[in-house]
Motif scaffolding. Structure first.
Motif, PDB file in Angstrom:
ATOM      1  N   PRO A   8     -17.530 -14.896 -26.054  1.00 37.15           N
ATOM      2  CA  PRO A   8     -17.744 -13.452 -25.907  1.00 37.15           C
ATOM      3  C   PRO A   8     -19.235 -13.149 -26.016  1.00 37.15           C
ATOM      4  CG  PRO A   8     -16.695 -13.956 -28.019  1.00 37.15           C
ATOM      5  CD  PRO A   8     -16.777 -15.239 -27.244  1.00 37.15           C
ATOM      6  N   PRO A   9     -19.708 -12.154 -25.265  1.00 40.31           N
ATOM      7  CA  PRO A   9     -21.135 -11.827 -25.319  1.00 40.31           C
ATOM      8  C   PRO A   9     -21.515 -11.323 -26.708  1.00 40.31           C
ATOM      9  CG  PRO A   9     -19.934 -10.191 -24.033  1.00 40.31           C
ATOM     10  CD  PRO A   9     -18.959 -11.279 -24.385  1.00 40.31           C
ATOM     11  N   ASP A  10     -22.736 -11.618 -27.082  1.00 42.07           N
ATOM     12  CA  ASP A  10     -23.260 -11.170 -28.364  1.00 42.07           C
ATOM     13  C   ASP A  10     -23.456  -9.646 -28.290  1.00 42.07           C
ATOM     14  OD1 ASP A  10     -24.561 -11.004 -30.836  1.00 42.07           O
ATOM     15  OD2 ASP A  10     -26.512 -11.335 -29.903  1.00 42.07           O
ATOM     16  N   PRO A  11     -22.743  -8.881 -29.144  1.00 42.07           N
ATOM     17  CA  PRO A  11     -22.828  -7.414 -29.057  1.00 42.07           C
ATOM     18  C   PRO A  11     -24.253  -6.877 -29.224  1.00 42.07           C
ATOM     19  CG  PRO A  11     -21.069  -8.071 -30.554  1.00 42.07           C
ATOM     20  CD  PRO A  11     -21.800  -9.317 -30.165  1.00 42.07           C
ATOM     21  N   GLN A  12     -24.986  -7.424 -30.167  1.00 41.71           N
ATOM     22  CA  GLN A  12     -26.341  -6.916 -30.394  1.00 41.71           C
ATOM     23  C   GLN A  12     -27.208  -7.153 -29.163  1.00 41.71           C
ATOM     24  OE1 GLN A  12     -28.178  -8.061 -34.068  1.00 41.71           O
ATOM     25  NE2 GLN A  12     -30.171  -7.265 -33.462  1.00 41.71           N
ATOM     26  N   ARG A  13     -27.099  -8.344 -28.586  1.00 42.13           N
ATOM     27  CA  ARG A  13     -27.905  -8.651 -27.408  1.00 42.13           C
ATOM     28  C   ARG A  13     -27.524  -7.743 -26.233  1.00 42.13           C
ATOM     29  NH1 ARG A  13     -26.867 -13.708 -24.543  1.00 42.13           N
ATOM     30  NH2 ARG A  13     -27.616 -13.102 -22.523  1.00 42.13           N
ATOM     31  N   ARG A  14     -26.222  -7.533 -26.063  1.00 42.01           N
ATOM     32  CA  ARG A  14     -25.775  -6.657 -24.974  1.00 42.01           C
ATOM     33  C   ARG A  14     -26.281  -5.233 -25.171  1.00 42.01           C
ATOM     34  NH1 ARG A  14     -20.759  -3.770 -23.104  1.00 42.01           N
ATOM     35  NH2 ARG A  14     -21.296  -3.444 -20.931  1.00 42.01           N
ATOM     36  N   PHE A  15     -26.208  -4.743 -26.406  1.00 38.02           N
ATOM     37  CA  PHE A  15     -26.690  -3.395 -26.675  1.00 38.02           C
ATOM     38  C   PHE A  15     -28.190  -3.297 -26.391  1.00 38.02           C
ATOM     39  CE2 PHE A  15     -28.674  -0.242 -29.422  1.00 38.02           C
ATOM     40  CZ  PHE A  15     -27.993   0.896 -29.032  1.00 38.02           C
ATOM     41  N   GLU A  16     -28.946  -4.289 -26.845  1.00 39.51           N
ATOM     42  CA  GLU A  16     -30.390  -4.280 -26.611  1.00 39.51           C
ATOM     43  C   GLU A  16     -30.714  -4.268 -25.119  1.00 39.51           C
ATOM     44  OE1 GLU A  16     -31.759  -7.654 -28.849  1.00 39.51           O
ATOM     45  OE2 GLU A  16     -31.611  -6.588 -30.758  1.00 39.51           O
ATOM     46  N   GLU A  17     -29.931  -5.002 -24.324  1.00 39.12           N
ATOM     47  CA  GLU A  17     -30.144  -5.015 -22.876  1.00 39.12           C
ATOM     48  C   GLU A  17     -29.871  -3.641 -22.268  1.00 39.12           C
ATOM     49  OE1 GLU A  17     -27.570  -8.153 -21.591  1.00 39.12           O
ATOM     50  OE2 GLU A  17     -28.969  -9.739 -22.199  1.00 39.12           O
ATOM     51  N   ILE A  18     -28.779  -3.013 -22.720  1.00 44.10           N
ATOM     52  CA  ILE A  18     -28.430  -1.670 -22.233  1.00 44.10           C
ATOM     53  C   ILE A  18     -29.525  -0.687 -22.629  1.00 44.10           C
ATOM     54  CG2 ILE A  18     -26.816   0.249 -22.551  1.00 44.10           C
ATOM     55  CD1 ILE A  18     -24.600  -1.909 -22.855  1.00 44.10           C
ATOM     56  N   TYR A  19     -29.941  -0.766 -23.876  1.00 45.30           N
ATOM     57  CA  TYR A  19     -30.962   0.143 -24.403  1.00 45.30           C
ATOM     58  C   TYR A  19     -32.262  -0.006 -23.617  1.00 45.30           C
ATOM     59  CZ  TYR A  19     -33.961   2.458 -27.853  1.00 45.30           C
ATOM     60  OH  TYR A  19     -34.842   3.291 -28.468  1.00 45.30           O
ATOM     61  N   THR A  20     -32.709  -1.232 -23.453  1.00 45.35           N
ATOM     62  CA  THR A  20     -33.973  -1.491 -22.753  1.00 45.35           C
ATOM     63  C   THR A  20     -33.909  -1.029 -21.302  1.00 45.35           C
ATOM     64  OG1 THR A  20     -34.387  -3.379 -24.194  1.00 45.35           O
ATOM     65  CG2 THR A  20     -35.644  -3.286 -22.150  1.00 45.35           C
ATOM     66  N   ALA A  21     -32.804  -1.316 -20.646  1.00 44.86           N
ATOM     67  CA  ALA A  21     -32.674  -0.980 -19.227  1.00 44.86           C
ATOM     68  C   ALA A  21     -32.566   0.519 -18.984  1.00 44.86           C
ATOM     69  CB  ALA A  21     -31.454  -1.691 -18.638  1.00 44.86           C
ATOM     70  N   HIS A  22     -31.918   1.244 -19.906  1.00 45.99           N
ATOM     71  CA  HIS A  22     -31.576   2.638 -19.607  1.00 45.99           C
ATOM     72  C   HIS A  22     -32.293   3.676 -20.461  1.00 45.99           C
ATOM     73  CE1 HIS A  22     -28.639   1.170 -16.833  1.00 45.99           C
ATOM     74  NE2 HIS A  22     -28.128   0.396 -17.772  1.00 45.99           N
TER      75      HIS A  22
ATOM     76  N   ARG B 117     -19.005   2.192 -29.177  1.00 42.21           N
ATOM     77  CA  ARG B 117     -18.013   1.980 -28.103  1.00 42.21           C
ATOM     78  C   ARG B 117     -18.522   0.962 -27.081  1.00 42.21           C
ATOM     79  NH1 ARG B 117     -16.494   7.393 -25.584  1.00 42.21           N
ATOM     80  NH2 ARG B 117     -15.080   5.987 -24.514  1.00 42.21           N
ATOM     81  N   LEU B 118     -19.217  -0.036 -27.553  1.00 41.37           N
ATOM     82  CA  LEU B 118     -19.864  -1.011 -26.682  1.00 41.37           C
ATOM     83  C   LEU B 118     -18.894  -1.644 -25.689  1.00 41.37           C
ATOM     84  CD1 LEU B 118     -22.650  -2.146 -26.159  1.00 41.37           C
ATOM     85  CD2 LEU B 118     -22.177  -3.946 -27.824  1.00 41.37           C
ATOM     86  N   ASP B 119     -17.670  -1.873 -26.118  1.00 43.16           N
ATOM     87  CA  ASP B 119     -16.683  -2.471 -25.212  1.00 43.16           C
ATOM     88  C   ASP B 119     -16.318  -1.537 -24.061  1.00 43.16           C
ATOM     89  OD1 ASP B 119     -16.661  -4.760 -26.731  1.00 43.16           O
ATOM     90  OD2 ASP B 119     -14.852  -4.212 -27.864  1.00 43.16           O
ATOM     91  N   ASP B 120     -16.531  -0.239 -24.246  1.00 44.46           N
ATOM     92  CA  ASP B 120     -16.214   0.731 -23.189  1.00 44.46           C
ATOM     93  C   ASP B 120     -17.354   0.910 -22.192  1.00 44.46           C
ATOM     94  OD1 ASP B 120     -13.826   1.174 -24.487  1.00 44.46           O
ATOM     95  OD2 ASP B 120     -14.527   2.962 -25.546  1.00 44.46           O
ATOM     96  N   VAL B 121     -18.548   0.445 -22.545  1.00 49.63           N
ATOM     97  CA  VAL B 121     -19.700   0.630 -21.659  1.00 49.63           C
ATOM     98  C   VAL B 121     -19.572  -0.366 -20.509  1.00 49.63           C
ATOM     99  CG1 VAL B 121     -22.220   0.582 -21.453  1.00 49.63           C
ATOM    100  CG2 VAL B 121     -21.156   1.326 -23.601  1.00 49.63           C
ATOM    101  N   PRO B 122     -19.522   0.139 -19.267  1.00 48.90           N
ATOM    102  CA  PRO B 122     -19.370  -0.769 -18.128  1.00 48.90           C
ATOM    103  C   PRO B 122     -20.633  -1.586 -17.875  1.00 48.90           C
ATOM    104  CG  PRO B 122     -19.547   1.511 -17.389  1.00 48.90           C
ATOM    105  CD  PRO B 122     -19.555   1.534 -18.881  1.00 48.90           C
ATOM    106  N   GLU B 123     -20.501  -2.569 -17.029  1.00 49.04           N
ATOM    107  CA  GLU B 123     -21.632  -3.445 -16.685  1.00 49.04           C
ATOM    108  C   GLU B 123     -22.492  -2.800 -15.600  1.00 49.04           C
ATOM    109  OE1 GLU B 123     -22.351  -6.341 -18.135  1.00 49.04           O
ATOM    110  OE2 GLU B 123     -20.583  -6.322 -19.426  1.00 49.04           O
ATOM    111  N   GLY B 124     -23.726  -3.263 -15.513  1.00 45.66           N
ATOM    112  CA  GLY B 124     -24.625  -2.913 -14.409  1.00 45.66           C
ATOM    113  C   GLY B 124     -24.964  -1.440 -14.316  1.00 45.66           C
ATOM    114  N   HIS B 125     -25.063  -0.980 -13.055  1.00 47.69           N
ATOM    115  CA  HIS B 125     -25.459   0.399 -12.767  1.00 47.69           C
ATOM    116  C   HIS B 125     -24.494   1.414 -13.379  1.00 47.69           C
ATOM    117  CE1 HIS B 125     -27.130   3.772 -10.551  1.00 47.69           C
ATOM    118  NE2 HIS B 125     -25.913   4.059 -10.125  1.00 47.69           N
ATOM    119  N   ALA B 126     -23.244   1.048 -13.483  1.00 52.00           N
ATOM    120  CA  ALA B 126     -22.236   1.963 -14.036  1.00 52.00           C
ATOM    121  C   ALA B 126     -22.535   2.313 -15.493  1.00 52.00           C
ATOM    122  CB  ALA B 126     -20.845   1.359 -13.907  1.00 52.00           C
ATOM    123  N   ALA B 127     -23.262   1.434 -16.197  1.00 52.46           N
ATOM    124  CA  ALA B 127     -23.620   1.724 -17.599  1.00 52.46           C
ATOM    125  C   ALA B 127     -24.490   2.968 -17.672  1.00 52.46           C
ATOM    126  CB  ALA B 127     -24.344   0.530 -18.220  1.00 52.46           C
TER     127      ALA B 127
END
Length: 197
Positions: free
Chosen positions: A12-26, A58-68
């Motif tokens: 499973p993806p590391d939640p902290q890393r995924r959140f940081e990627e979302i945060y940085t990108a958006h 609600r990290l599991d609810d955040v979609p991937e890519g542009h949809a995020a």
């Protein structure tokens, strides 16, 4: 002979890393979104923080890519709407309180500015102990009954009734000693001041 290919370990993806990627990108786009819809940088910062807090919860609810990004905009939109509703409620409450204070001032003859009390009621109230003031405030300002006050204070109803009776008696005495007529605040206040109850 070729060596077997090493399988990549995928979990499973590391939640902290995924959140940081979302945060940085958006972050930049979301900041612009909320900034254009708020009156101050502080309001924008609050909305941004609440939106990203929701994303983390609600990290599991955040979609991937542009949809995020679209998911974040939708979340920010709800955060801003809730903020506006809360501000509206605060404004309505302030208007209601002003009206109630005006009626109270008219009723008690205190038409002076806030903090000015020619009748001395506020001063008599201030001279009471903190416990007495809290009890009287819970009854008069919050509109709680003995059972509700017992819950707030963590004691029995009987104890609340006794403490409330004593607090009212002390307030009536303070009014009387300040040269105020306790009868002006009801026959019970006058009886309490005279020690008849």
């Amino acid at each position: 002979m070729t060596s077997p290919r090493r399988k990549e370990q995928r979990g499973p993806p590391d939640p902290q890393r995924r959140f940081e990627e979302i945060y940085t990108a958006h972050y930049p786009g979301l900041l612009a979104y909320v900034r254009r819809r708020t009156a101050s940088p502080d309001d924008a910062a609050d909305a941004l923080a609440e939106t990203f807090t929701t994303a983390w919860r609600r990290l599991d609810d955040v979609p991937e890519g542009h949809a995020a990004r679209l998911w974040l905009y939708g979340t920010a939109r709800r955060v801003l709407a809730n903020g506006r509703r809360a501000a509206d409620r605060r404004t309505e409450l302030a208007v209601r309180l002003r009206a109630e204070l005006a009626v109270w001032a008219e009723h008690t003859g205190d038409a002076g500015p806030a903090g000015h009390d020619p009748g001395g009621v506020r001063e008599a109230f201030r001279r009471l102990s903190a416990d007495d003031r809290e009890l009287l405030a819970l009854v008069s300002w919050e509109g709680l009954d003995a059972g509700e006050i017992a819950t707030v204070l963590g004691c029995s109803r009987g104890a609340v009734r006794l403490r409330l009776h004593r607090a009212r008696k002390r307030l009536a005495r303070e009014l009387d000693s300040a040269g105020l007529d306790p009868a002006r605040y009801g026959s019970r206040a006058a009886a309490l001041a005279k020690g008849e109850v």
